[in-house]
Motif scaffolding. Structure first.
Motif, PDB file in Angstrom:
ATOM      1  N   GLN A 123     -40.338  21.863  37.603  1.00 56.45           N
ATOM      2  CA  GLN A 123     -40.950  21.687  36.296  1.00 56.45           C
ATOM      3  C   GLN A 123     -42.091  20.693  36.449  1.00 56.45           C
ATOM      4  OE1 GLN A 123     -38.135  20.683  33.286  1.00 56.45           O
ATOM      5  NE2 GLN A 123     -39.655  20.269  31.715  1.00 56.45           N
ATOM      6  N   ARG A 124     -43.291  21.087  36.080  1.00 52.57           N
ATOM      7  CA  ARG A 124     -44.435  20.193  36.171  1.00 52.57           C
ATOM      8  C   ARG A 124     -44.505  19.314  34.934  1.00 52.57           C
ATOM      9  NH1 ARG A 124     -49.127  24.404  37.703  1.00 52.57           N
ATOM     10  NH2 ARG A 124     -48.013  25.586  36.106  1.00 52.57           N
ATOM     11  N   VAL A 125     -44.690  18.037  35.152  1.00 52.49           N
ATOM     12  CA  VAL A 125     -44.612  17.051  34.078  1.00 52.49           C
ATOM     13  C   VAL A 125     -45.787  16.081  34.198  1.00 52.49           C
ATOM     14  CG1 VAL A 125     -43.202  15.248  33.027  1.00 52.49           C
ATOM     15  CG2 VAL A 125     -42.091  17.218  34.088  1.00 52.49           C
ATOM     16  N   VAL A 126     -46.325  15.652  33.056  1.00 53.62           N
ATOM     17  CA  VAL A 126     -47.307  14.573  33.007  1.00 53.62           C
ATOM     18  C   VAL A 126     -46.685  13.428  32.220  1.00 53.62           C
ATOM     19  CG1 VAL A 126     -49.572  13.827  32.218  1.00 53.62           C
ATOM     20  CG2 VAL A 126     -49.277  16.130  33.139  1.00 53.62           C
ATOM     21  N   ALA A 127     -46.693  12.251  32.816  1.00 51.58           N
ATOM     22  CA  ALA A 127     -46.116  11.083  32.163  1.00 51.58           C
ATOM     23  C   ALA A 127     -47.081   9.912  32.292  1.00 51.58           C
ATOM     24  CB  ALA A 127     -44.763  10.723  32.799  1.00 51.58           C
ATOM     25  N   ASN A 128     -47.048   9.012  31.313  1.00 50.87           N
ATOM     26  CA  ASN A 128     -47.792   7.756  31.407  1.00 50.87           C
ATOM     27  C   ASN A 128     -46.870   6.693  32.003  1.00 50.87           C
ATOM     28  OD1 ASN A 128     -49.264   9.081  28.800  1.00 50.87           O
ATOM     29  ND2 ASN A 128     -50.640   7.692  29.891  1.00 50.87           N
ATOM     30  N   LEU A 129     -47.211   6.208  33.195  1.00 48.25           N
ATOM     31  CA  LEU A 129     -46.411   5.175  33.834  1.00 48.25           C
ATOM     32  C   LEU A 129     -46.929   3.802  33.424  1.00 48.25           C
ATOM     33  CD1 LEU A 129     -45.935   6.652  37.414  1.00 48.25           C
ATOM     34  CD2 LEU A 129     -44.684   7.106  35.302  1.00 48.25           C
ATOM     35  N   PRO A 130     -46.032   2.816  33.279  1.00 50.66           N
ATOM     36  CA  PRO A 130     -46.452   1.533  32.704  1.00 50.66           C
ATOM     37  C   PRO A 130     -47.493   0.793  33.526  1.00 50.66           C
ATOM     38  CG  PRO A 130     -44.153   1.463  33.408  1.00 50.66           C
ATOM     39  CD  PRO A 130     -44.577   2.884  33.495  1.00 50.66           C
TER      40      PRO A 130
END
Length: 804
Positions: A632-639
């Motif tokens: 599953q391809r995911v885009v997340a904002n990392l801190p």
């Protein structure tokens, strides 16, 4: 850490001769044979290096930012013909390209770059060609005929260029038409069936109108071979043309119009190579035929895509721009208007394996952009001022498709240990659970408008001290319209019997019955819009110690807009919604100390920079894989992501004929240590991917006139070494995703007329045929496997150049 870096800087400043790399062409005046030793030293004194990336023509000693100026002569010596090859002489720059010419490109500066290849992500490193922004990295990976220089600015940029960036800028400047009729041509042949032709013709059409035409054609075979059929993949064909007119209707107005056209195609692509196959995966693959060879260290560029499919990709890239400069009032008004369109079509094997699991024959993107920039720049007393406004409209259409292969149903059955389990669970007849040709076809459309006001000003406080300040206010609006469709009988049956919760399907099978990329529950049309307003800027001080030495300190704030993930995997069940595809903007705060100087009576030039950059809400795209193999391809904002280190560039002319260059970059790019998403908590306090701590580059150039003749001979050698790094593109860790330290070597020798009327050269790139991993990742739907892309193997050939 900062104490260590400061110590490194102090040692480096005390030994500038030991390290040498100034990217760019240094002017060396030849001495008369009868000159004295002092005259010889004077003749070898390095000329001033000027840069224009600050929108002003400045001596590099007066520019309070780390910038490398890579000239046309330097690129020709090193055999650099496209943007990707700039890494051979720029240690702080890293460019990786995965699937092919149209997709999967990432440009990193100081260990920072846009993660992943989702088209919804803007590039952390902006690329400008003649002042026109290329909105994605893969749009910039063209050949570079007619390039005058490339300027690499490190660190966040926002007050000099049309778009904000958080890592840096590649500013490509092409040559203007000459005021005399002249031309050049080059014919190149080499291994892998390489045939290339470059030509330029230019000159005046009237007293105040000049023209120039640059063309390039190239044809080359691939180097990746099917292990079982012998078919070669990755062959390239390219045609590129750039035409321009330069008009000076008055002494105060000049107009430059540029039109370019690029047509590229690949036979197949840079297919994945198996790096690791566990015994369980080997047994599974063996039930479908020969098992691919796994190579922990690449010895052969063997790939194993499913036989019988047509694999390939085509790219059509074109645009037109008009730049007008008008000296009006106390300054100059500059207008740059541009339109660009990029079309890509792909046919690709997503699992890159011999078993017919998936195929992708309808993929591609269309990028269309219009931009307008207005700047007014002038000098009033001690103030050098610049004010500007920028507008851009970007339209993107991304086609994301996957189709079931003939072996998918049987393969998934073997994965769970039963040929009939999926049929039993779904109630569908065997052979119709995952039918060949089923799958998903998703179309994402995004339109964005960006408006910015910016200013960049330098005040000469004293004869030696100048203060620079810049500020930018940006408004970014984006809207999404996504139409997602699928044909997945297994998922549809599971929903029909167990609802959206798939309650009648065993929990361990739900991720395979409704694989995220084909999950029928995510079908539908999704719309959403977002808007953001942000400030960014720069503040720096430069102290000109004397005519040959300057030092500076700077702080800059960068910003990269948020947007939308172009992948249905970003939707959550239950109640999927377009807003779930959003990701937030990324910010960078950067601090830099620098020292630039000319030493040893002008025989050595050295630039040193100490940097610290902290990114917050870092936009991270990765492939999330489950133990059963579904992805599953995911885009997340990392801190947080920080990059700190030191850079040194120098050049040394020990003799009139010889120049020696060396550069070093130490970068420590690490993720933050808390508040990560649970699925990525294992990355806390770890190093970033594709960010080696050490990168060293060096080159030597020898150019000598042959006494008593009209001929000259020359030789050139450059090398790049980088330390061990994690090269995963799917956020994986472990030894199967690490690349040991390695080095590449490029060289060129030649003979020609002193007048450059003709030259003939023999050259090679990656002369030692170093085979290293560029990127790796878990095999799609193949648990227990790791696949990857290798760097380009050895290439060599000969080039004949003529000028008139």
């Amino acid at each position: 850490m900062r104490v260590l870096l400061t110590s490194v800087c102090a040692v480096a400043l005390m030994t500038p001769v030991a390290m040498a790399q100034q990217q760019g062409d240094e002017t060396v005046v030849r001495a008369d044979a009868a000159a004295t030793t002092d005259d010889d030293t004077s003749a070898r004194r390095l000329g001033a290096v000027t840069v224009t990336a600050t929108r002003r023509t400045q001596d590099i000693l007066d520019v309070p930012v780390a910038v490398s100026n890579i000239g046309a002569e330097q690129m020709e010596r090193s055999g650099i013909s496209d943007v990707k090859q700039l890494t051979s002489i720029a240690p702080s720059l890293d460019i990786t390209n995965t699937i092919g010419e149209s997709y999967g490109a990432v440009i990193r500066v100081r260990g920072i770059g846009t993660s992943g290849s989702n088209p919804g992500l803007e590039s952390a490193t902006g690329v400008y060609v003649d002042g026109v922004y290329r909105s994605r990295s893969n749009l910039a990976l063209n050949d570079m005929p007619g390039v005058e220089r490339v300027e690499l600015l490190r660190g966040p940029q926002g007050t000099l260029f049309g778009k904000n960036t958080t890592a840096g800028v590649l500013n490509v400047v092409t040559a203007k038409p000459s005021d005399e009729f002249e031309g050049s041509a080059a014919v190149t042949v080499g291994n892998l069936g390489l045939k290339r032709f470059d030509a330029t013709i230019e000159g005046p059409l009237t007293d105040n109108l000049g023209a120039r035409l640059d063309i390039m054609t190239m044809d080359r075979d691939g180097y990746t071979e099917s292990e079982f059929t012998g078919q070669e993949y990755g062959g390239r064909e390219r045609f590129q043309a750039r035409g321009q007119l330069y008009w000076e209707p008055t002494d105060t107005v000049d107009v430059r119009v540029i039109a370019d056209y690029t047509d590229k195609s690949e036979d197949g692509s840079n297919f994945l190579i198996y790096r690791s196959i566990t015994p369980t995966a080997e047994a599974l693959l063996g039930q479908f035929g020969p098992v691919p060879t796994a190579q922990d260290e690449i010895s052969d560029y063997y790939t194993t895509p499913t036989d019988g499919q047509n694999w390939g990709q085509t790219v059509l890239d074109r645009g037109i721009s008009a730049e007008v400069n008008w000296d009006v009032g106390p300054g100059t008004l500059t207008s740059i208007t541009a339109w660009r369109k990029f079309d890509a079509d792909r046919q690709f094997d997503p699992d890159a394996g011999p078993v017919d699991l998936l195929y992708d024959d309808r993929d591609g993107e269309v990028f269309e952009s219009f931009s307008q920039e207005l700047r007014y720049q002038g000098v009033s007393g001690d103030l050098d001022y610049l004010f500007g406004v920028f507008y851009a409209n970007d339209k993107i259409e991304s086609r994301d498709s996957y189709s079931f292969g003939a072996d998918l149903e049987q393969w998934l059955g073997l994965l769970v240990g039963s040929d009939t389990l999926f049929s039993t669970v779904t109630g569908l007849p065997a052979g119709s659970v995952f039918p060949e040709g089923g799958g998903a076809y998703d179309v994402f459309k995004q339109e964005g408008d960006s408006v910015a006001l910016f200013t960049h000003n330098t005040y000469q406080l004293t004869d030696k001290i100048s203060i620079t300040g810049g500020l930018r206010y940006t408004i970014d609006d984006k809207s999404l319209d996504a139409n997602l469709t699928s044909n997945n009988p297994a998922c549809e049956a599971a929903i029909a019997s167990g609802g959206e919760g798939l309650t009648t399907t065993p929990a361990g099978l739900r991720g395979l019955v409704c694989i995220p990329n084909f999950d029928t529950r995510r079908d539908g049309r999704y719309t959403d819009s977002r808007s953001e307003e942000e400030f960014s800027g720069v503040l720096s001080a430069l102290y000109r110690i004397n005519g040959d030495l300057s030092t500076y300190a700077s702080y800059s704030r960068g910003y990269k807009s948020g947007g939308y993930q172009f992948d249905r995997g970003g939707l959550t069940i239950p109640n999927p919604d377009g807003a779930q595809l959003e990701f937030e903007p990324e910010f960078a705060d950067a601090y830099e100390l620098g020292l630039k100087g000319v030493f040893m009576d002008g025989l050595v030039r050295a630039n040193l920079a100490l940097f610290y950059t902290e990114l917050t809400d870092y936009q991270f795209s990765y492939v999330q894989a489950a133990a059963s193999g579904e992805t599953q391809r995911v885009v997340a904002n990392l801190p947080q992501l920080t990059s700190q280190g030191v850079e040194l560039e120098t050049v040394f002319h020990p003799t009139e004929e010889l120049s020696v260059n060396f550069a070093a970059t130490y970068q420590d790019a690490d993720f933050g240590d808390s508040d990560f998403p649970a699925s990525l908590s294992y990355l806390e306090d770890r190093g970033n991917f594709n960010a080696p701590k050490w990168t060293l580059v060096s080159s030597a150039n020898y150019d000598r006139d042959i006494p008593g003749t009209s001929l000259r001979t020359f030789a050139y050698l450059d090398a790049r070494w980088q330390s061990k790094s994690n090269v995963s593109f799917s956020a994986s860790i472990g030894p199967n995703h690490e690349q040991d330290a390695y080095a590449t070597l490029n060289g060129r020798i030649g003979l020609g007329k002193q007048s450059d009327l003709w030259t003939i050269e023999v050259w090679g790139r990656n002369l030692t045929d170093e085979n290293a991993w560029a990127m790796t990742g878990a095999g799609t739907l193949q648990p227990g496997t790791v696949q990857g892309y290798g760097i380009e193997p050895r290439t060599y050939g000969a080039t004949l150049r003529v000028k008139w």
